[in-house]
Scaffold this active site. Sequence first.
Site, PDB file in Angstrom:
ATOM      1  N   GLY A 191      -4.797 -21.143  10.465  1.00 24.92           N
ATOM      2  CA  GLY A 191      -3.379 -20.836  10.289  1.00 24.92           C
ATOM      3  C   GLY A 191      -2.545 -21.987   9.770  1.00 24.92           C
ATOM      4  O   GLY A 191      -2.766 -22.476   8.660  1.00 24.92           O
ATOM      5  N   ARG A 199       0.823  -1.204   0.000  1.00 20.59           N
ATOM      6  CA  ARG A 199       0.000   0.000   0.000  1.00 20.59           C
ATOM      7  C   ARG A 199       0.857   1.253   0.000  1.00 20.59           C
ATOM      8  O   ARG A 199       0.555   2.217  -0.678  1.00 20.59           O
ATOM      9  CB  ARG A 199      -0.926   0.003   1.215  1.00 20.59           C
ATOM     10  CG  ARG A 199      -2.376  -0.070   0.781  1.00 20.59           C
ATOM     11  CD  ARG A 199      -3.315   0.067   1.925  1.00 20.59           C
ATOM     12  NE  ARG A 199      -2.840  -0.674   3.112  1.00 20.59           N
ATOM     13  CZ  ARG A 199      -3.597  -0.930   4.152  1.00 20.59           C
ATOM     14  NH1 ARG A 199      -4.851  -0.546   4.155  1.00 20.59           N
ATOM     15  NH2 ARG A 199      -3.131  -1.581   5.196  1.00 20.59           N
ATOM     16  N   LYS A 229     -14.739 -19.139   8.623  1.00 21.86           N
ATOM     17  CA  LYS A 229     -14.016 -20.420   8.584  1.00 21.86           C
ATOM     18  C   LYS A 229     -14.995 -21.588   8.567  1.00 21.86           C
ATOM     19  O   LYS A 229     -14.773 -22.598   7.880  1.00 21.86           O
ATOM     20  CB  LYS A 229     -13.061 -20.498   9.763  1.00 21.86           C
ATOM     21  CG  LYS A 229     -11.918 -19.479   9.652  1.00 21.86           C
ATOM     22  CD  LYS A 229     -11.197 -19.263  10.975  1.00 21.86           C
ATOM     23  CE  LYS A 229     -10.047 -18.273  10.829  1.00 21.86           C
ATOM     24  NZ  LYS A 229      -9.489 -17.883  12.147  1.00 21.86           N
TER      25      LYS A 229
END
Lengths: 430, 430
Positions: free
Chosen positions: A136, A48, A207
Amino acid sequence: MMRTRPLKVALLGCGVVGSEVARIMTTHAADLAARVGAPVELAGVAVRRLSKVREGIDPALVTTDATALVKRGDLDVVVEVIGGIEPARTLITTAFEHGASVVSANKALLAQDGAALHAAAGEHGRDLYYEAAVAGAIPLIRPLRESLAGDKVNRVLGIVNGTTNFILDKMDSTGAGYQEALDEATALGYAEADPTADVEGFDAAAKAAILAGIAFHTRVRLDDVYREGMTEVTAADFASARGMGCTIKLLAICERARDGGSVTARVHPAMIPLSHPLASVRGAYNAVFVESDAAGQLMFYGPGAGGSPTASAVLGDLVAVCRNRLGGATGPGESAYAALPVSPMGDVVTRYHISLDVADKPGVLAQVATVFSEHGVSIDTVRQQGKDGEASLVVVTHRASDAALTGTVEALRNLDTVRGVASIMRVEGE
Amino acid sequence: MMRTRPLKVALLGCGVVGSEVARIMTTHAADLAARVGAPVELAGVAVRRLSKVREGIDPALVTTDATALVKRGDLDVVVEVIGGIEPARTLITTAFEHGASVVSANKALLAQDGAALHAAAGEHGRDLYYEAAVAGAIPLIRPLRESLAGDKVNRVLGIVNGTTNFILDKMDSTGAGYQEALDEATALGYAEADPTADVEGFDAAAKAAILAGIAFHTRVRLDDVYREGMTEVTAADFASARGMGCTIKLLAICERARDGGSVTARVHPAMIPLSHPLASVRGAYNAVFVESDAAGQLMFYGPGAGGSPTASAVLGDLVAVCRNRLGGATGPGESAYAALPVSPMGDVVTRYHISLDVADKPGVLAQVATVFSEHGVSIDTVRQQGKDGEASLVVVTHRASDAALTGTVEALRNLDTVRGVASIMRVEGE
């Protein structure tokens, strides 16, 4: 035999996860090349702001023009670790259109638009991998999608949000209230300044949608997932849980109905027995319990977030996608052939732990029991405690539908003798 | 889009696992076809004796001539669930030569001849998959080989034999001795009539060789694995373990040396802290704990044996291999590029718990401590207990090499004041 032309990888995002992916790609380049069968080259990094110094990354690779990067046309793989819906969605779609496969860690996007993204990947003959989007570092997508591809998954029960597990574990082990435990999680960096996505269950719901979709070969969108946060769990709830030999976890639960004809997906706090393997998942760890016809009960455990663990999952996908590119193949795409209906929360069948504040006078228990009975909810145990004209009734039910339980609670609230419903908690994992 | 020509699968062996594979292939044919992208057809079943009735299997498919079956030339996949070295090895090699990919559950063969079998698969452009060879239904080979392909695994610590875990769990929870617990395991069908392969650690050693090979991208053969059974673990050892906040498990341990330049693989009983996730793995369940650079600590848990769980793993591989056939690709083959040396047991560094029977007189502790010090083994704690002229010394060491510990114990045995070495147990998982 090593091919000489390197595979070109672009990285979208260079925050906690992206910088770790770049670091490992650089420091472990020889290992990755040996495992893939060709060198893997970092061809560009979209960020960014250019101002930030990015150690170990050639500044010439860094750009703020992510769109131009994914349109280069010579990329083999685009790794998206920006997060959020836009611009990630457009960038991924553009990457497919320009011939790249995609590795993403973007749970929100996958939960909302997984089907469209898979379709785009398929249309261009490219891969879309996203192991890092759920839990993760824990290998979960690949085991569900591949290892259990010959089995029938009936239930996925998971602790998939480390922040809330840290808070609940702290409440359980120290007797702290929600706010105190949240404050500690924030101080230690486990909770963000605005913890809404975690504590209200939005993160876990995304999830759950992804896991249910893969487990049941059925499209499950975020909107299909019932969601209840854990901000109202109290120290008293933990005391009640302990009295039943349970603890409280925020669970993502994906279930196939017993008749096999529909599925449900939901996120809410629940009591689970201390003997359940999920009960001993401490701190910010994640774990997912899977029940299937042939395999039986499996559990996958590990760190559910953080730069390094997430990077491990991203890199595992990167190696797989690179191998596919070299072999001119693609991995398994979306599997939604079963197309089972997703039932609403009212159809979910489970057990309930209900605490009522009641008037301490004769006949109350009979009144309450009648209400349960009239709604078809069978009572397993009742514990009555009275002091100074006040009393509490703790009712644990047998299995009943959420709709029946909701009806029961509504009727209980209308009884003169019931002063309040102190808490309702589902009981799972038995 | 469904291809019409079915993929042809031959099954070698139709015992507990094979019959379950055949059953699921038949009853879940539509699901398997949808997941593979083509029908999957059972083309033949090789058995030892035709006399046995095999429910649900067309008798016309059954043959005693396994060699002719794998030579048919029209097979896409051969599933080998015979076990043992021969004839399995020759049949698998012949299958590759005649164009089939292979799914195997044969840990002994893979541990002994994995490299040659992988080479044969590669030569013929075919797949060799064997998720079922280690820890039954638990997805482990695929996560290690694929999910962690971008990570660096440093340690694999596993309970990979259900029989011995059942026995040790029984000893721990009831205070039973080894023989009593073994008898119960036998009566319940958890232990075979001849339990040698399990209780002497041969089964676990084969699995350790396979896991170490995959984890470290290095060939590790069965002969490279140090092996010690658990028949000499006593109730007294469990009492000592509890005194240290530990329990005892038979562990398969694959480790990268701290300098990264070599690896070790071993199987032996060890004390592990009750707080370690492996400590709470009960009964015949298996679990494998993996530590890697980026992912951190992961654990995989589930049923390690049995017809259905093993069939689940076989079928997951079958779907993957069938997909590869359809796509004209192969999955990842052997990865042994790292070719790290496998160090002998003497180089293993860990902690030790040693119980000595000593004379109950002054100066013994000083003598014993001197021996440890002379061999470079640093003592963490000593506990001395005396009664009636007899005494015991329990020594827990800091980390030391196995060679140094062996030298220490030899010297201790030569001390007049040491009447015997009651037990030596390694301490792991700290």
